[in-house]
Enzyme design. Structure first.
Site, PDB file in Angstrom:
ATOM      1  N   THR A  75     -53.539 -41.457 -54.517  1.00 36.68           N
ATOM      2  CA  THR A  75     -52.571 -40.689 -55.308  1.00 36.68           C
ATOM      3  C   THR A  75     -52.565 -39.225 -54.872  1.00 36.68           C
ATOM      4  O   THR A  75     -51.505 -38.632 -54.637  1.00 36.68           O
ATOM      5  CB  THR A  75     -52.917 -40.795 -56.811  1.00 36.68           C
ATOM      6  OG1 THR A  75     -52.890 -42.178 -57.174  1.00 36.68           O
ATOM      7  CG2 THR A  75     -51.953 -40.018 -57.667  1.00 36.68           C
ATOM      8  N   ASN A 154     -47.738 -52.817 -52.566  1.00 40.17           N
ATOM      9  CA  ASN A 154     -48.854 -53.264 -53.406  1.00 40.17           C
ATOM     10  C   ASN A 154     -48.496 -54.446 -54.298  1.00 40.17           C
ATOM     11  O   ASN A 154     -49.355 -55.230 -54.666  1.00 40.17           O
ATOM     12  CB  ASN A 154     -49.352 -52.102 -54.272  1.00 40.17           C
ATOM     13  CG  ASN A 154     -48.233 -51.324 -54.914  1.00 40.17           C
ATOM     14  OD1 ASN A 154     -47.358 -50.797 -54.226  1.00 40.17           O
ATOM     15  ND2 ASN A 154     -48.239 -51.252 -56.222  1.00 40.17           N
ATOM     16  N   GLN A 190     -52.546 -49.827 -49.102  1.00 39.64           N
ATOM     17  CA  GLN A 190     -52.778 -51.279 -49.164  1.00 39.64           C
ATOM     18  C   GLN A 190     -53.018 -51.916 -47.797  1.00 39.64           C
ATOM     19  O   GLN A 190     -53.605 -52.991 -47.719  1.00 39.64           O
ATOM     20  CB  GLN A 190     -51.594 -51.985 -49.847  1.00 39.64           C
ATOM     21  CG  GLN A 190     -51.489 -51.699 -51.337  1.00 39.64           C
ATOM     22  CD  GLN A 190     -52.643 -52.278 -52.163  1.00 39.64           C
ATOM     23  OE1 GLN A 190     -53.401 -53.134 -51.701  1.00 39.64           O
ATOM     24  NE2 GLN A 190     -52.794 -51.807 -53.387  1.00 39.64           N
ATOM     25  N   HIS A 212     -61.274 -47.361 -52.556  1.00 35.37           N
ATOM     26  CA  HIS A 212     -61.592 -48.475 -53.461  1.00 35.37           C
ATOM     27  C   HIS A 212     -60.777 -49.731 -53.225  1.00 35.37           C
ATOM     28  O   HIS A 212     -60.999 -50.752 -53.883  1.00 35.37           O
ATOM     29  CB  HIS A 212     -61.510 -48.029 -54.933  1.00 35.37           C
ATOM     30  CG  HIS A 212     -60.126 -47.802 -55.447  1.00 35.37           C
ATOM     31  ND1 HIS A 212     -59.507 -48.682 -56.296  1.00 35.37           N
ATOM     32  CD2 HIS A 212     -59.243 -46.791 -55.263  1.00 35.37           C
ATOM     33  CE1 HIS A 212     -58.299 -48.213 -56.617  1.00 35.37           C
ATOM     34  NE2 HIS A 212     -58.121 -47.072 -55.993  1.00 35.37           N
ATOM     35  N   THR A 248     -65.599 -28.854 -53.651  1.00 39.06           N
ATOM     36  CA  THR A 248     -66.813 -29.413 -53.042  1.00 39.06           C
ATOM     37  C   THR A 248     -66.586 -30.868 -52.634  1.00 39.06           C
ATOM     38  O   THR A 248     -66.084 -31.659 -53.429  1.00 39.06           O
ATOM     39  CB  THR A 248     -67.978 -29.310 -54.053  1.00 39.06           C
ATOM     40  OG1 THR A 248     -68.139 -27.933 -54.376  1.00 39.06           O
ATOM     41  CG2 THR A 248     -69.264 -29.876 -53.483  1.00 39.06           C
ATOM     42  N   CYS A 335     -50.992 -49.726 -62.195  1.00 41.57           N
ATOM     43  CA  CYS A 335     -50.554 -48.484 -62.836  1.00 41.57           C
ATOM     44  C   CYS A 335     -49.389 -48.719 -63.783  1.00 41.57           C
ATOM     45  O   CYS A 335     -49.143 -47.923 -64.673  1.00 41.57           O
ATOM     46  CB  CYS A 335     -50.113 -47.470 -61.788  1.00 41.57           C
ATOM     47  SG  CYS A 335     -51.331 -47.264 -60.534  1.00 41.57           S
TER      48      CYS A 335
HETATM   49  N1  PLP Z   1     -50.406 -46.237 -53.037  1.00 44.21           N
HETATM   50  C1  PLP Z   1     -50.466 -47.573 -53.147  1.00 44.21           C
HETATM   51  C2  PLP Z   1     -49.572 -48.411 -52.306  1.00 44.21           C
HETATM   52  C3  PLP Z   1     -51.368 -48.168 -54.025  1.00 44.21           C
HETATM   53  O1  PLP Z   1     -51.416 -49.492 -54.133  1.00 44.21           O
HETATM   54  C4  PLP Z   1     -52.207 -47.333 -54.810  1.00 44.21           C
HETATM   55  C5  PLP Z   1     -53.137 -47.923 -55.790  1.00 44.21           C
HETATM   56  O2  PLP Z   1     -52.887 -48.958 -56.355  1.00 44.21           O
HETATM   57  C6  PLP Z   1     -52.114 -45.940 -54.641  1.00 44.21           C
HETATM   58  C7  PLP Z   1     -51.212 -45.429 -53.758  1.00 44.21           C
HETATM   59  C8  PLP Z   1     -52.996 -45.008 -55.406  1.00 44.21           C
HETATM   60  O3  PLP Z   1     -54.267 -44.997 -54.845  1.00 44.21           O
HETATM   61  P1  PLP Z   1     -55.536 -44.467 -55.689  1.00 44.21           P
HETATM   62  O4  PLP Z   1     -55.820 -45.524 -56.711  1.00 44.21           O
HETATM   63  O5  PLP Z   1     -56.628 -44.345 -54.670  1.00 44.21           O
HETATM   64  O6  PLP Z   1     -55.150 -43.173 -56.277  1.00 44.21           O
END
Ligand code: PLP
Length: 397
Positions: A75, A154, A190, A212, A248, A335
């Site tokens: 993000t 995703n 992804q 993650h 940091t 999300c």
């Molecule tokens: N972009 C995509 C395509 C994602 O699938 C995700 C998380 O599901 C993100 C961005 C956001 O990543 P993060 O959870 O590391 O902020």
């Protein structure tokens, strides 16, 4: 298969951290606690670990360490790429191009840019959720400073023609003065670690990835920034990360991220096994359940992802019932899954409301087994049959 065992099929939301990742991180919480910016031995120890991680991840992406900025995740990387390039180059243009199937990290940032005087073109996709490279070419104007198109989606897993788009943008840039170039960003959160992601082959100037999603820690990600890219800092303060991202460094997270990348490289072939499980899951469901439809293309799709509509039932009801049987899946993006809003991805693909409503996403991973697929094939048809018998949406049988 014991019922009390959790069958985790939501790896696109997040993955369990690999034990070797945890092992690599542990010393950096205890003995090796230094601040990577400190000049003393403890600081140098932490700094060396961050440097090593940066080099390893840079290699994995086909670039040099200096081009990698560590962030708190996908993000932040998406925000930094879009706001950073947009605002830094706004004196020469205010036009951004993206697609209608991006993750909210990109879509919401684009909406923010619109609220700050930018024009954003949201490109359509075909029935499989794929952007036409030619549409990108047609949308570019003299005012365009950034194109941001995700690598793999995703929700449905479709893989976009990023290299083709990259080649088009390169051709357009070759005819322009350097200060007028169009930058190309891809959200590879992804795809990174699952399919080849090489910044030269893809022809991108910026790329986001996250720890993650690949059995690494949460709260760490990266932004690749090609040398010479005009970009404003994501945060201000100290001179960390080439003064582009003050704060940091998350040393344990960065070390864990690098370990996860190393393991992804080692386990690359395992993706074929995961694909086999995913395809068997779909075929099995298709044989046992009527009125089912897969969302996304038969190919050009991540080996992990199966988005499938079990029509005439609510996705949320399915998930709750799956959960009672120990199966973790999702209706789409983690999300948005709490919002009950229809998926913008499925809408953009032209999927009708009943199909979208009954859609669930299984995203498989390295820990899934044949026995787990068998268990799903035994339990899911029963759940669907029961829910359909109570659903007002089910046509007369
Ligand atoms: N972009 C995509 C395509 C994602 O699938 C995700 C998380 O599901 C993100 C961005 C956001 O990543 P993060 O959870 O590391 O902020």
């Amino acid at each position: 298969m014991k019922k009390d065992k959790i069958i985790y099929m939501d790896h696109n939301a997040t993955t369990p951290m690999h034990p070797e990742v945890l092992k690599a991180m542990e010393p950096f919480f205890t003995d090796k606690y230094g601040n990577a910016s400190s000049l003393h031995s403890k600081g140098r120890e932490a700094h060396a670990a961050v440097d090593e991680a940066r080099t390893a991840i840079g290699n994995f992406l086909g670039t040099e360490a200096v081009d990698i900025i560590f962030t708190s995740g996908g993000t932040e990387s998406d925000n930094m790429a879009i706001k950073g390039v947009g605002f830094k180059n706004m004196d020469r243009g205010n036009h951004i191009i993206t697609s209608s199937i991006e993750h909210l990290a990109v879509l919401e940032t684009c909406r923010f840019m619109q609220a700050h005087g930018f024009e954003v073109t949201y490109l359509p996709v075909d029935e499989y959720g794929i952007v036409k490279a030619e549409d990108v070419r047609k949308a570019i104007t003299d005012k365009t400073t950034l194109v941001t198109i995700m690598h793999a989606n995703n929700e449905v897993g479709t893989i976009q023609p990023i290299a083709e788009i990259g080649a088009i943008i390169k051709k357009i840039n070759a005819k322009r003065p350097k200060e007028q170039r169009v930058y190309f960003h891809t959200d590879a959160v992804q795809s990174f670690g699952k399919i080849p992601v090489d910044v030269e082959e893809l022809g991108v100037d910026l790329l986001s990835a996250s720890g993650h999603k690949i059995y690494g820690p949460k709260g760490v990600g990266l932004l690749y920034i090609r040398k010479g890219t005009q970009i404003a800092p994501g945060s201000l303060g100290g001179h960390h990360e080439r003064s582009l991202r003050a704060g940091t460094e998350n040393v344990p997270g960065i070390v864990g991220f690098a370990k996860a990348v190393e393991l992804a490289k080692k386990n690359f072939k395992e993706n074929d096994r995961v694909k086999g499980l995913r395809d068997r899951l779909y075929q099995g469901l298709n044989e046992r359940i009527t009125d089912i439809k897969m969302n996304g293309g038969p190919d050009k799709r991540l080996s992990t992802t199966l988005s499938v509509a079990l029509r005439y039932v609510e996705g949320e009801a399915l998930l709750l019932n799956f959960d009672m049987k120990g199966i973790c899946a999702s209706t789409g993006s983690a999300c948005t899954s709490g919002s009950l809003e229809q998926s913008h991805v499925l809408k953009a693909m032209g999927v009708d409301a009943v199909t979208a409503q009954g859609t669930v996403r299984f995203s498989l991973g390295l820990d899934n087994t044949d026995a787990e697929v068998d268990y799903c094939l035994k339990e899911i048809p029963k759940i669907v049959e029961r829910l359909r018998s109570m659903s007002p949406l089910t046509p007369d049988q």
